[in-house]
Write a protein that holds these residues in place. Structure first.
Motif, PDB file in Angstrom:
ATOM      1  N   VAL A  79     -30.043 -27.491  -8.670  1.00  0.00           N
ATOM      2  CA  VAL A  79     -31.454 -27.291  -8.367  1.00  0.00           C
ATOM      3  C   VAL A  79     -32.230 -28.510  -8.838  1.00  0.00           C
ATOM      4  O   VAL A  79     -32.027 -28.999  -9.950  1.00  0.00           O
ATOM      5  N   LYS A  80     -33.138 -28.974  -7.975  1.00  0.00           N
ATOM      6  CA  LYS A  80     -34.011 -30.089  -8.351  1.00  0.00           C
ATOM      7  C   LYS A  80     -35.326 -29.500  -8.846  1.00  0.00           C
ATOM      8  O   LYS A  80     -36.002 -28.753  -8.130  1.00  0.00           O
ATOM      9  N   SER A  81     -35.681 -29.793 -10.075  1.00  0.00           N
ATOM     10  CA  SER A  81     -36.904 -29.250 -10.659  1.00  0.00           C
ATOM     11  C   SER A  81     -38.115 -30.063 -10.211  1.00  0.00           C
ATOM     12  O   SER A  81     -37.991 -31.096  -9.557  1.00  0.00           O
ATOM     13  N   SER A  82     -39.294 -29.596 -10.610  1.00  0.00           N
ATOM     14  CA  SER A  82     -40.541 -30.269 -10.212  1.00  0.00           C
ATOM     15  C   SER A  82     -40.648 -31.685 -10.744  1.00  0.00           C
ATOM     16  O   SER A  82     -41.366 -32.509 -10.190  1.00  0.00           O
ATOM     17  N   ASN A  83     -39.901 -32.004 -11.811  1.00  0.00           N
ATOM     18  CA  ASN A  83     -39.944 -33.372 -12.346  1.00  0.00           C
ATOM     19  C   ASN A  83     -38.925 -34.287 -11.661  1.00  0.00           C
ATOM     20  O   ASN A  83     -38.757 -35.433 -12.056  1.00  0.00           O
ATOM     21  N   GLY A  84     -38.231 -33.761 -10.641  1.00  0.00           N
ATOM     22  CA  GLY A  84     -37.297 -34.575  -9.867  1.00  0.00           C
ATOM     23  C   GLY A  84     -35.886 -34.617 -10.403  1.00  0.00           C
ATOM     24  O   GLY A  84     -34.998 -35.198  -9.785  1.00  0.00           O
ATOM     25  N   MET A  85     -35.642 -33.987 -11.556  1.00  0.00           N
ATOM     26  CA  MET A  85     -34.306 -33.968 -12.146  1.00  0.00           C
ATOM     27  C   MET A  85     -33.494 -32.820 -11.561  1.00  0.00           C
ATOM     28  O   MET A  85     -34.020 -31.731 -11.347  1.00  0.00           O
ATOM     29  N   SER A  86     -32.207 -33.078 -11.306  1.00  0.00           N
ATOM     30  CA  SER A  86     -31.313 -32.028 -10.811  1.00  0.00           C
ATOM     31  C   SER A  86     -30.467 -31.489 -11.955  1.00  0.00           C
ATOM     32  O   SER A  86     -30.078 -32.240 -12.847  1.00  0.00           O
ATOM     33  N   GLU A  87     -30.200 -30.191 -11.906  1.00  0.00           N
ATOM     34  CA  GLU A  87     -29.336 -29.575 -12.908  1.00  0.00           C
ATOM     35  C   GLU A  87     -28.583 -28.411 -12.282  1.00  0.00           C
ATOM     36  O   GLU A  87     -29.051 -27.794 -11.330  1.00  0.00           O
ATOM     37  N   GLN A  88     -27.418 -28.115 -12.839  1.00  0.00           N
ATOM     38  CA  GLN A  88     -26.648 -26.946 -12.430  1.00  0.00           C
ATOM     39  C   GLN A  88     -27.253 -25.732 -13.132  1.00  0.00           C
ATOM     40  O   GLN A  88     -27.484 -25.770 -14.338  1.00  0.00           O
ATOM     41  N   ARG A  89     -27.498 -24.667 -12.373  1.00  0.00           N
ATOM     42  CA  ARG A  89     -28.074 -23.460 -12.957  1.00  0.00           C
ATOM     43  C   ARG A  89     -27.282 -22.236 -12.527  1.00  0.00           C
ATOM     44  O   ARG A  89     -26.836 -22.139 -11.392  1.00  0.00           O
ATOM     45  N   PHE A  90     -27.179 -21.287 -13.454  1.00  0.00           N
ATOM     46  CA  PHE A  90     -26.651 -19.985 -13.101  1.00  0.00           C
ATOM     47  C   PHE A  90     -27.704 -19.258 -12.269  1.00  0.00           C
ATOM     48  O   PHE A  90     -28.901 -19.354 -12.547  1.00  0.00           O
ATOM     49  N   VAL A  91     -27.243 -18.503 -11.277  1.00  0.00           N
ATOM     50  CA  VAL A  91     -28.124 -17.679 -10.453  1.00  0.00           C
ATOM     51  C   VAL A  91     -27.705 -16.227 -10.637  1.00  0.00           C
ATOM     52  O   VAL A  91     -26.519 -15.905 -10.566  1.00  0.00           O
TER      53      VAL A  91
END
Length: 145
Positions: A79-91
């Protein structure tokens, strides 16, 4: 046409399967997925299936109150957050209640401690049931009373 409720850009949402009531959430039509601020995420096996345990602080002004939750892992996404950084997230997938609607939503679990609201309600979660009036807040809460 389906009967849709008008909601504001800030609403309170219940997540009954997680034991969360009246959690203020920011409605964000620019975000695809919903996200929830959690701490101490730990991947586990629960009844033989992949799951996550995590802590939620449901009252933003009372960090001493903690609810420990467990939910099956529905997915893991980049997921790409509002600050432009991508991270793996549990859903996770869980029931949500907003006004008269109760429905299943997907929520990514992340650290939103630097955000004003602990939950962000994205367009994937609201698309079928709601219209958003960005000039209003807590419309669904007032109609529920």
């Amino acid at each position: 046409m389906k009967d849709r409720m008008i909601i504001g850009h800030i609403e309170t949402i219940n997540l009954p399967e997680l034991g969360i009531e009246q959690l203020p959430a920011r409605v964000d039509t620019g975000a695809q997925t919903s996200s929830l601020h959690v701490d101490n995420i730990k991947q586990i096996n629960h009844k033989g299936k992949p799951a996550v345990e995590f802590d939620i602080h449901p009252e933003i002004h009372n960090v001493a109150k903690v609810i420990r939750c467990c939910a099956p892992i529905y997915d893991i996404r980049k997921v790409k957050s509002s600050n432009g950084m991508s991270e793996q997230r549990f859903v996770i997938k869980t029931k949500a209640q907003l006004g008269r609607y109760i429905w299943q939503i997907e929520i990514t679990l992340t650290d939103r401690s630097d955000m004003t609201y602990l939950m962000l309600l994205g367009r994937q979660a609201i698309a079928d049931n709601f219209y958003v009036d960005a000039s209003q807040t807590f419309i669904a809460s007032m109609k529920a009373e």
